[in-house]
Design a protein around this motif. Structure first.
Motif, PDB file in Angstrom:
ATOM      1  N   ASN A  29       0.817  -1.214   0.000  1.00  0.00           N
ATOM      2  CA  ASN A  29       0.000   0.000   0.000  1.00  0.00           C
ATOM      3  C   ASN A  29       0.852   1.265   0.000  1.00  0.00           C
ATOM      4  N   GLN A  30       1.926   1.254   0.788  1.00  0.00           N
ATOM      5  CA  GLN A  30       2.770   2.442   0.860  1.00  0.00           C
ATOM      6  C   GLN A  30       3.515   2.682  -0.449  1.00  0.00           C
ATOM      7  N   LEU A  31       4.012   1.616  -1.040  1.00  0.00           N
ATOM      8  CA  LEU A  31       4.697   1.769  -2.320  1.00  0.00           C
ATOM      9  C   LEU A  31       3.716   2.208  -3.409  1.00  0.00           C
ATOM     10  N   TYR A  32       2.516   1.679  -3.365  1.00  0.00           N
ATOM     11  CA  TYR A  32       1.516   2.072  -4.353  1.00  0.00           C
ATOM     12  C   TYR A  32       1.175   3.552  -4.210  1.00  0.00           C
ATOM     13  N   GLU A  33       1.094   4.011  -2.954  1.00  0.00           N
ATOM     14  CA  GLU A  33       0.817   5.425  -2.699  1.00  0.00           C
ATOM     15  C   GLU A  33       1.918   6.310  -3.272  1.00  0.00           C
ATOM     16  N   LEU A  34       3.163   5.892  -3.096  1.00  0.00           N
ATOM     17  CA  LEU A  34       4.286   6.650  -3.627  1.00  0.00           C
ATOM     18  C   LEU A  34       4.338   6.585  -5.151  1.00  0.00           C
ATOM     19  N   LEU A  48      11.031   6.319  -7.958  1.00  0.00           N
ATOM     20  CA  LEU A  48      10.938   5.556  -6.713  1.00  0.00           C
ATOM     21  C   LEU A  48      11.996   4.455  -6.681  1.00  0.00           C
ATOM     22  N   ILE A  49      12.894   4.548  -5.711  1.00  0.00           N
ATOM     23  CA  ILE A  49      13.967   3.565  -5.565  1.00  0.00           C
ATOM     24  C   ILE A  49      13.803   2.837  -4.245  1.00  0.00           C
ATOM     25  N   GLY A  50      13.578   1.544  -4.319  1.00  0.00           N
ATOM     26  CA  GLY A  50      13.455   0.734  -3.115  1.00  0.00           C
ATOM     27  C   GLY A  50      14.825   0.340  -2.589  1.00  0.00           C
ATOM     28  N   VAL A  51      14.950   0.339  -1.278  1.00  0.00           N
ATOM     29  CA  VAL A  51      16.175  -0.111  -0.616  1.00  0.00           C
ATOM     30  C   VAL A  51      15.769  -1.283   0.273  1.00  0.00           C
ATOM     31  N   THR A  60      11.473 -12.920   0.192  1.00  0.00           N
ATOM     32  CA  THR A  60      11.564 -13.078  -1.258  1.00  0.00           C
ATOM     33  C   THR A  60      10.325 -12.518  -1.942  1.00  0.00           C
ATOM     34  N   THR A  61       9.147 -12.837  -1.402  1.00  0.00           N
ATOM     35  CA  THR A  61       7.899 -12.295  -1.941  1.00  0.00           C
ATOM     36  C   THR A  61       7.890 -10.778  -1.826  1.00  0.00           C
ATOM     37  N   GLN A  62       8.326 -10.263  -0.687  1.00  0.00           N
ATOM     38  CA  GLN A  62       8.347  -8.814  -0.474  1.00  0.00           C
ATOM     39  C   GLN A  62       9.330  -8.120  -1.424  1.00  0.00           C
ATOM     40  N   TYR A  63      10.436  -8.774  -1.679  1.00  0.00           N
ATOM     41  CA  TYR A  63      11.409  -8.205  -2.626  1.00  0.00           C
ATOM     42  C   TYR A  63      10.777  -8.038  -4.012  1.00  0.00           C
ATOM     43  N   PHE A  64      10.097  -9.075  -4.484  1.00  0.00           N
ATOM     44  CA  PHE A  64       9.498  -8.986  -5.820  1.00  0.00           C
ATOM     45  C   PHE A  64       8.316  -8.017  -5.847  1.00  0.00           C
ATOM     46  N   GLU A 115       8.291  -4.864  -8.317  1.00  0.00           N
ATOM     47  CA  GLU A 115       7.140  -4.635  -9.182  1.00  0.00           C
ATOM     48  C   GLU A 115       6.686  -3.174  -9.137  1.00  0.00           C
ATOM     49  N   LEU A 116       6.781  -2.545  -7.968  1.00  0.00           N
ATOM     50  CA  LEU A 116       6.233  -1.212  -7.791  1.00  0.00           C
ATOM     51  C   LEU A 116       7.279  -0.093  -7.906  1.00  0.00           C
ATOM     52  N   CYS A 117       8.533  -0.409  -7.677  1.00  0.00           N
ATOM     53  CA  CYS A 117       9.583   0.617  -7.720  1.00  0.00           C
ATOM     54  C   CYS A 117      10.221   0.682  -9.105  1.00  0.00           C
ATOM     55  N   ASP A 118      10.837   1.806  -9.394  1.00  0.00           N
ATOM     56  CA  ASP A 118      11.578   1.948 -10.654  1.00  0.00           C
ATOM     57  C   ASP A 118      12.870   1.152 -10.608  1.00  0.00           C
ATOM     58  N   ALA A 119      13.420   0.980  -9.419  1.00  0.00           N
ATOM     59  CA  ALA A 119      14.642   0.195  -9.247  1.00  0.00           C
ATOM     60  C   ALA A 119      14.755  -0.207  -7.781  1.00  0.00           C
TER      61      ALA A 119
END
Length: 285
Positions: A59-64, A71-74, A91-95, A99-103
């Motif tokens: 939800n938070q990534l979708y909001e961003l 959007l860059i995930g760390v 592993t699921t959370q990583y994918f 899926e939602l971040c640019d990188a």
């Protein structure tokens, strides 16, 4: 969790605001997220492994993502000794993040362990691990904000990242000489190991007052040999007004492989999710 925001950075082309957020939005973080505008840059940090946090992550990534920021995930994988189930969840959370971040810049906790000795307290270890992640993020901020003879600006980074969506290798090394093989200098136990197999490369090289052109030529030749499979997307350089002969080299590599295989039961976010969220937001107004 505390979140830091960088100062605004202006250049001749555009004003770029760079934000850094941690998972678990507080009221302050929600307020900051509401201020995001298209073409801002936002880092989102998350430590994987807790299954109860997956929905909030999504939800938070979708909001961003809806803010149309870069959007860059760390992402930090849990320790293997924490158990198979926790790593599967991560592993699921990583994918989901991919899926939602640019990188995504990912860190291996087992590799982070190699940076400390066995007598390090748990609290100090966590501080060290956080500092390593912070420094990696700062390297990319500095690359954008550093003015030099050959600049690397936000538009360069944006085009570079969106050209090969996926994991990034980002690392900075510095020293007076590079007598040992560059690969050993640049490699880290906590970042991707296959960084030399990337598709594209950005180099940003800082140099102090007494560094000569021959040394500059040699370091470039060695870097090009090391990254022979990658296309050089852009080369930046800048002057460090300090005495001595020292280089500071920041590398940004894309087109590398994921560290794990995507689970066979992984379900992508349904296409109607965006419409559903818009209806929910309208209903709240």
């Amino acid at each position: 969790m505390e979140k830091k925001q960088s100062g605004e950075k202006g250049n001749m082309e555009t004003a770029v605001r760079i934000y850094q957020m941690n998972s678990g939005f507080s009221e302050t973080e929600e307020a900051m997220a509401a201020k995001l505008e298209p073409n801002d840059m936002c880092f989102y940090r998350f430590i994987g492994g807790n299954s109860s946090e997956t929905d909030d992550l999504t939800n938070q990534l979708y909001e961003l993502k809806e803010k149309r920021v870069l959007l860059i995930g760390v992402f930090r994988f849990p320790f293997r000794f924490e158990g198979k189930k926790r790593f599967q969840t991560a592993t699921t959370q990583y994918f989901r993040m991919k899926e939602l971040c640019d990188a995504v810049i990912y860190f291996n906790s087992d590799g982070l362990m190699e940076t400390i000795d066995t007598n390090t307290t748990i609290r100090d270890a966590n501080l060290i691990f956080n500092a390593i992640e912070e420094q990696t993020i700062e390297s990319l901020k500095e690359m954008i904000q550093m003015t030099g003879e050959m600049n690397i600006d936000f538009q360069d980074i944006q085009t570079f990242i969106k050209g090969n969506k996926g994991p990034l290798f980002l690392h900075t090394v510095e020293g007076e000489s590079f007598d040992e093989p560059l690969k050993y200098l640049i490699s880290t136990p906590y970042l991707p190991e296959d960084f030399t197999d990337g598709k594209q490369l950005i180099l940003n090289i800082g140099y102090t007052r007494d560094m000569d052109m021959e040394a500059f030529r040699q370091i470039n030749l060695r870097l090009h040999d090391l990254f022979s499979k990658a296309d050089l997307f852009k080369l930046g350089s800048y002057f460090i007004d300090e005495p001595g002969e020292r280089f500071k080299i920041t590398l940004l590599v894309n087109g590398i492989e994921d560290p794990i295989d995507r689970p066979s039961d992984y379900k992508k976010i349904p296409k109607y999710m965006g419409l559903l969220r818009k209806w929910q937001l309208l209903g709240q107004k």
